[in-house]
Design a protein around this motif. Structure first.
Motif, PDB file in Angstrom:
ATOM      1  N   LEU A 193     -27.208  -1.626  74.319  1.00 58.21           N
ATOM      2  CA  LEU A 193     -26.331  -1.535  73.156  1.00 58.21           C
ATOM      3  C   LEU A 193     -26.787  -2.540  72.097  1.00 58.21           C
ATOM      4  O   LEU A 193     -26.713  -3.745  72.313  1.00 58.21           O
ATOM      5  N   SER A 194     -27.243  -2.045  70.990  1.00 56.62           N
ATOM      6  CA  SER A 194     -27.847  -2.902  69.964  1.00 56.62           C
ATOM      7  C   SER A 194     -26.820  -3.673  69.134  1.00 56.62           C
ATOM      8  O   SER A 194     -27.187  -4.567  68.385  1.00 56.62           O
ATOM      9  N   TYR A 195     -25.552  -3.361  69.253  1.00 54.09           N
ATOM     10  CA  TYR A 195     -24.523  -4.040  68.461  1.00 54.09           C
ATOM     11  C   TYR A 195     -23.844  -5.177  69.220  1.00 54.09           C
ATOM     12  O   TYR A 195     -22.880  -5.761  68.746  1.00 54.09           O
ATOM     13  N   GLU A 229     -19.433  -0.246  64.074  1.00 58.14           N
ATOM     14  CA  GLU A 229     -19.863  -0.876  65.331  1.00 58.14           C
ATOM     15  C   GLU A 229     -18.735  -0.839  66.367  1.00 58.14           C
ATOM     16  O   GLU A 229     -18.958  -0.571  67.536  1.00 58.14           O
ATOM     17  N   TYR A 230     -17.524  -1.111  65.926  1.00 58.62           N
ATOM     18  CA  TYR A 230     -16.361  -1.107  66.814  1.00 58.62           C
ATOM     19  C   TYR A 230     -16.182   0.267  67.467  1.00 58.62           C
ATOM     20  O   TYR A 230     -15.912   0.371  68.660  1.00 58.62           O
ATOM     21  N   ASN A 231     -16.352   1.331  66.691  1.00 58.78           N
ATOM     22  CA  ASN A 231     -16.177   2.683  67.227  1.00 58.78           C
ATOM     23  C   ASN A 231     -17.180   3.012  68.326  1.00 58.78           C
ATOM     24  O   ASN A 231     -16.891   3.805  69.214  1.00 58.78           O
ATOM     25  N   LYS A 270     -27.861  -6.500  59.988  1.00 58.59           N
ATOM     26  CA  LYS A 270     -27.266  -5.891  61.177  1.00 58.59           C
ATOM     27  C   LYS A 270     -26.007  -6.649  61.593  1.00 58.59           C
ATOM     28  O   LYS A 270     -25.953  -7.867  61.482  1.00 58.59           O
ATOM     29  N   TYR A 271     -25.029  -5.895  62.108  1.00 56.04           N
ATOM     30  CA  TYR A 271     -23.759  -6.464  62.565  1.00 56.04           C
ATOM     31  C   TYR A 271     -23.684  -6.406  64.085  1.00 56.04           C
ATOM     32  O   TYR A 271     -24.154  -5.451  64.703  1.00 56.04           O
ATOM     33  N   TYR A 272     -23.070  -7.434  64.655  1.00 54.80           N
ATOM     34  CA  TYR A 272     -22.888  -7.531  66.102  1.00 54.80           C
ATOM     35  C   TYR A 272     -21.435  -7.873  66.410  1.00 54.80           C
ATOM     36  O   TYR A 272     -20.798  -8.604  65.656  1.00 54.80           O
TER      37      TYR A 272
END
Length: 154
Positions: free
Chosen positions: A45-47, A90-92, A117-119
């Motif tokens: 998972l990249s996030y 990202e949350y979804n 990018k967001y994590y």
């Protein structure tokens, strides 16, 4: 990147990684967070930042430092509210896996400027049940958006 509460863990931050050492009273939170990081590693998972190492006996997580929290980047600025659609994206991804973060706040969303990018971080309260109090009002716009999409489909 931060995460965790001072009541249940000690956080040490370096340029390359974050080390979270949980107190005995934080064992459940540690196990919950470890589970999500292991799931992220298994599913690539990249996030979610990379789990570098962990020690169950000592309740230690070592996580790659991937950037700064939105709270750090936009202290008191309204601009962070403009980022809600990107955060929700990202949350979804997590929700599609059957999990709710349950502590989705600007401090638990990391932005990496180099990668744009967001994590998501800090999974102590993540669960298959939604219990988020939505302190930063990130989820409310998502619920409104979902309601309007359902109305359009009818």
């Amino acid at each position: 990147m931060n995460g965790g509460t001072s009541g249940n863990c000690i956080i040490k931050k370096s340029r390359n990684h974050i080390q979270k050492t949980y107190k005995k009273s934080g064992h459940k939170s540690f196990m919950n967070e470890l589970y999500i990081y292991l799931l992220a590693k298994q599913k690539n998972l990249s996030y979610i930042p990379e789990l570098l190492s962990y020690n169950v006996e000592k309740r230690i997580l070592k996580i790659k430092n991937v950037g700064k929290s939105l709270s750090e980047l936009y202290k008191g600025e309204k601009k962070k509210e403009e980022l809600i659609p990107k955060i929700i994206k990202e949350y979804n991804k997590l929700v599609k896996l059957g999990f709710y973060h349950n502590d989705l706040r600007y401090k638990n969303v990391i932005y990496n400027e180099e990668q744009n990018k967001y994590y998501l971080i800090d999974f102590e309260y993540t669960s298959t049940k939604f219990t988020d109090k939505d302190h930063d009002h990130i989820i409310k716009p998502l619920k409104r958006s979902n309601r309007s999409k359902k109305k359009k489909k009818k």
